[in-house]
Structures are given as C-alpha cells and as structure tokens.
Design an enzyme around this catalytic site. Structure first.
Site: not given
Length: 144
Positions: A83, A90-91, A96, A111
């Site tokens: 994980s 930008e995010s 997983h 973004c």
C-alpha cells in the site's frame, strides 16, 4: 527525497505560497480541477517489489508533468502486498496490491496541467499487466 527533486510544473506556485493560482483547467469544453483515474491492473506481476513501485511512481510524476512532495510505500506480511501513496502538489497517486490475485488498485489524481492519462501505459508496462481497467472522473466540474 527533497521537495525540489522533481518539481517540474507550475505547481511550484503552490510550493512558493502563491494561493492566487487555483490550477483549474479547461479542456474539451469542461472546466474542472483535475482528472482522477481509477485504474485496476489485472494479471499483474511484481506486486511485492517496493523499489519498483517507488520507481514507477517517480516515472509517472516525471512523465505526467507533476510535482512530487513525498512517497511512502508499506509492505504487508506475509503476502508482501503493498500500500502506498505519492503525495503531489497536484494531488496524489495511491496503490493497494493483492499479489496472491495478481491484482493492483491505483488512484491517479492530478490537477492543473498535469496529464494523468499517461500513467495507464506506464503502470501496465511496469507491472506486466494483462489488462488495465480505467474509470475517469473530472473532479471539481461544475464548481462556480
């Protein structure tokens, strides 16, 4: 990794404290904050390889034109499943894995001018996936 190592885009405005730039974009007649891809890799290999995952995150950041802030990948025992998250200006990119099922679930949300759609082929190649199922969402569409 230092914050300056992979700063490749106008997201440097965010790092420099420029809060006037909201990085909403207009493409195809839509105005939105960013593109969020949900990517399921089926028949994937090497899903326990932490170094490969980190290198793949870095490649995605570079080729999609994003700005890496931090990567963390955790290995679960006994399966070796991973994980992880790459936090971006930008995010984010997250993963997983279920190596016992040759399956990996990725989120790639970027973004501004970044191009997250380039991540699909990078992931398919890096993990030798037989199939990649992709759902696309335009985050922030309709925000006034």
């Amino acid at each position: 990794m230092s914050q300056t190592a992979l700063q490749l885009t106008p997201a440097n405005d965010i790092l420099a404290g420029n809060t006037e730039a909201d990085h909403f974009i207009q493409r195809g007649g839509k105005v939105y904050a960013g593109t969020h891809l949900i990517i399921d890799l089926l028949g994937a290999k090497n899903l326990t390889d932490k170094a490969l995952m980190e290198a793949t995150f870095k490649r995605i950041v570079r080729e999609c034109g994003a700005t890496l802030l931090h990567i963390h990948v955790h290995t679960f025992l006994p399966s070796g499943g991973l994980s992880g998250v790459a936090v971006l200006a930008e995010s984010h990119i997250s993963v997983h894995t279920w190596p016992e099922r040759d399956y990996a679930a990725f989120d790639v949300f970027m973004c501004g001018d970044a191009k997250p759609e380039l991540a699909v082929d990078i992931l398919r190649e890096a993990f030798s996936a037989e199939e990649a199922n992709v759902q696309t969402f335009y985050r922030g569409e309709g925000v006034a």
